[in-house]
Motif scaffolding. Sequence first.
Motif, PDB file in Angstrom:
ATOM      1  N   SER A  28      25.181 -31.726  24.383  1.00  0.00           N
ATOM      2  CA  SER A  28      24.359 -30.823  23.883  1.00  0.00           C
ATOM      3  C   SER A  28      24.794 -30.180  22.687  1.00  0.00           C
ATOM      4  O   SER A  28      23.937 -29.634  21.839  1.00  0.00           O
ATOM      5  N   VAL A  29      26.114 -30.287  22.305  1.00  0.00           N
ATOM      6  CA  VAL A  29      26.609 -30.088  20.844  1.00  0.00           C
ATOM      7  C   VAL A  29      26.431 -31.310  19.988  1.00  0.00           C
ATOM      8  O   VAL A  29      26.053 -31.237  18.780  1.00  0.00           O
ATOM      9  N   MET A  30      27.014 -32.538  20.510  1.00  0.00           N
ATOM     10  CA  MET A  30      26.931 -33.601  19.598  1.00  0.00           C
ATOM     11  C   MET A  30      25.441 -33.968  19.304  1.00  0.00           C
ATOM     12  O   MET A  30      25.245 -34.641  17.922  1.00  0.00           O
ATOM     13  N   VAL A  31      24.413 -34.241  20.294  1.00  0.00           N
ATOM     14  CA  VAL A  31      23.121 -34.837  19.822  1.00  0.00           C
ATOM     15  C   VAL A  31      22.501 -33.958  18.455  1.00  0.00           C
ATOM     16  O   VAL A  31      22.150 -34.831  17.487  1.00  0.00           O
ATOM     17  N   PRO A  32      22.288 -32.815  18.567  1.00  0.00           N
ATOM     18  CA  PRO A  32      21.593 -32.265  17.398  1.00  0.00           C
ATOM     19  C   PRO A  32      22.329 -32.679  15.998  1.00  0.00           C
ATOM     20  O   PRO A  32      21.778 -32.884  15.061  1.00  0.00           O
ATOM     21  N   LEU A  33      23.704 -32.534  15.838  1.00  0.00           N
ATOM     22  CA  LEU A  33      24.539 -32.553  14.708  1.00  0.00           C
ATOM     23  C   LEU A  33      24.420 -34.446  14.381  1.00  0.00           C
ATOM     24  O   LEU A  33      24.471 -34.600  13.129  1.00  0.00           O
ATOM     25  N   LEU A  34      24.471 -34.982  15.315  1.00  0.00           N
ATOM     26  CA  LEU A  34      24.527 -36.491  14.947  1.00  0.00           C
ATOM     27  C   LEU A  34      22.967 -36.919  14.456  1.00  0.00           C
ATOM     28  O   LEU A  34      23.222 -37.721  13.680  1.00  0.00           O
ATOM     29  N   VAL A  35      22.256 -36.086  14.952  1.00  0.00           N
ATOM     30  CA  VAL A  35      20.729 -36.440  14.508  1.00  0.00           C
ATOM     31  C   VAL A  35      20.891 -36.148  12.732  1.00  0.00           C
ATOM     32  O   VAL A  35      20.232 -36.995  12.089  1.00  0.00           O
ATOM     33  N   ALA A  40      21.018 -38.141   7.369  1.00  0.00           N
ATOM     34  CA  ALA A  40      21.753 -38.300   6.188  1.00  0.00           C
ATOM     35  C   ALA A  40      22.282 -39.583   5.702  1.00  0.00           C
ATOM     36  O   ALA A  40      22.212 -39.912   4.567  1.00  0.00           O
ATOM     37  N   GLN A  41      22.584 -40.363   6.726  1.00  0.00           N
ATOM     38  CA  GLN A  41      23.009 -41.905   6.244  1.00  0.00           C
ATOM     39  C   GLN A  41      21.897 -42.601   6.184  1.00  0.00           C
ATOM     40  O   GLN A  41      22.230 -43.897   5.962  1.00  0.00           O
ATOM     41  N   GLN A  42      20.838 -42.254   6.319  1.00  0.00           N
ATOM     42  CA  GLN A  42      19.561 -43.088   6.316  1.00  0.00           C
ATOM     43  C   GLN A  42      19.591 -44.141   7.266  1.00  0.00           C
ATOM     44  O   GLN A  42      18.886 -45.235   6.683  1.00  0.00           O
ATOM     45  N   PHE A  43      19.821 -43.854   8.398  1.00  0.00           N
ATOM     46  CA  PHE A  43      19.668 -44.852   9.717  1.00  0.00           C
ATOM     47  C   PHE A  43      18.150 -44.846   9.701  1.00  0.00           C
ATOM     48  O   PHE A  43      17.268 -43.872   9.420  1.00  0.00           O
ATOM     49  N   PRO A  44      17.529 -46.116  10.476  1.00  0.00           N
ATOM     50  CA  PRO A  44      16.121 -45.970  10.661  1.00  0.00           C
ATOM     51  C   PRO A  44      15.569 -44.961  11.411  1.00  0.00           C
ATOM     52  O   PRO A  44      16.248 -44.599  12.632  1.00  0.00           O
ATOM     53  N   HIS A 202      18.890 -55.667  21.867  1.00  0.00           N
ATOM     54  CA  HIS A 202      18.002 -56.637  21.195  1.00  0.00           C
ATOM     55  C   HIS A 202      17.177 -55.702  20.228  1.00  0.00           C
ATOM     56  O   HIS A 202      16.081 -56.376  19.558  1.00  0.00           O
ATOM     57  N   VAL A 203      17.534 -54.429  19.746  1.00  0.00           N
ATOM     58  CA  VAL A 203      16.566 -53.778  19.028  1.00  0.00           C
ATOM     59  C   VAL A 203      17.108 -54.040  17.606  1.00  0.00           C
ATOM     60  O   VAL A 203      18.296 -54.079  16.986  1.00  0.00           O
ATOM     61  N   ALA A 204      15.823 -54.557  16.824  1.00  0.00           N
ATOM     62  CA  ALA A 204      16.224 -54.967  15.250  1.00  0.00           C
ATOM     63  C   ALA A 204      16.409 -53.571  14.469  1.00  0.00           C
ATOM     64  O   ALA A 204      15.657 -52.766  14.618  1.00  0.00           O
ATOM     65  N   GLY A 205      17.195 -53.827  13.258  1.00  0.00           N
ATOM     66  CA  GLY A 205      17.363 -53.062  12.258  1.00  0.00           C
ATOM     67  C   GLY A 205      18.204 -51.916  12.423  1.00  0.00           C
ATOM     68  O   GLY A 205      18.297 -51.059  11.794  1.00  0.00           O
ATOM     69  N   LEU A 206      18.994 -51.942  13.705  1.00  0.00           N
ATOM     70  CA  LEU A 206      19.996 -50.951  13.790  1.00  0.00           C
ATOM     71  C   LEU A 206      21.082 -51.282  12.772  1.00  0.00           C
ATOM     72  O   LEU A 206      21.474 -52.140  12.318  1.00  0.00           O
ATOM     73  N   PRO A 207      21.703 -49.966  12.359  1.00  0.00           N
ATOM     74  CA  PRO A 207      22.945 -50.074  11.504  1.00  0.00           C
ATOM     75  C   PRO A 207      24.058 -50.861  11.889  1.00  0.00           C
ATOM     76  O   PRO A 207      24.223 -51.340  13.011  1.00  0.00           O
ATOM     77  N   GLN A 208      24.500 -51.521  10.669  1.00  0.00           N
ATOM     78  CA  GLN A 208      26.015 -52.292  11.271  1.00  0.00           C
ATOM     79  C   GLN A 208      27.078 -51.569  12.125  1.00  0.00           C
ATOM     80  O   GLN A 208      26.902 -50.375  11.901  1.00  0.00           O
TER      81      GLN A 208
END
Length: 267
Positions: A28-35, A40-44, A202-208
């Motif tokens: 509950s602490v990590m999810v909002p901050l990771l989002v 900010a890292q411009q993930f999909p 198998h999801v395409a476009g995920l970050p390296q």
Amino acid sequence: MTEWWLLYLVLGAFAGFFAGLLGIGGGSVMVPLLVMVFSAQQFPAGEVMHLALGTSMAAILFTSIASVRAHHQHGAVQWPIVARITPGILLGTLLGTELASRIPAAWLAVLFTVFIFYVAVQMIVGFKPKPSREMPGALGTGLVGLGIGAFSCLVAIGGGVLSVPFMAWCNVRMQHAIGTSAAIGFPIAFGGAAGYIFNGWHVAGLPQHSLGFVYLPALVGLVAASVLTAPLGARLAHRLPVRQLKRIFAAVLLLLALKMLWGLLAS
């Protein structure tokens, strides 16, 4: 890249401390901050919430180990409850991760916000259970575990925001509810992390450097710090009075709910 590693370490230290203090796993602490960090890292954009959920579940797997060891040393883990609830939790995590992979990120964020807000308000109100109420039997506890496992995976929490109020409602001592919740967090995290890896494989476009919906660089930073701070939070939990613990629990959850609501309105 260095600044992101520092952010992951700080977030891990913060989440680990509250995982030990409140038995909430840290999701509950990590999810909002990771989002916020992943955005900010411009993930999909369409996968940011799923990556945050998956990475959080994987991190909880390690955080829960550090937290439960500290609580066990204080005799605060009721292992019979853990044994009765685990089969339902494992089944629930499989259901939850399958649902999460099919639900749009925006709906997951709304679900997370509403749920956290509800639990926070309930804790602030300070509902008191009947003195005669006890934990249900094996079947009842297993069904509760099914619900906790499924919902925990949908919003990537260790289950503490559900299991701690439930056990307190059944008149389990607050410190024991927190310690037992830390142990319950391990099977939730195990099943949840496996599910997010499988459903994102198998999801395409995920970050390296992603393993399904688990972003490995963030996982390493979160775990490195959280396993050090979780025992510190656990030790403090056994020094604070029950009423103060409940207030801290509610305040943290309410702040997180308001932060998520602000993010939803801003977007």
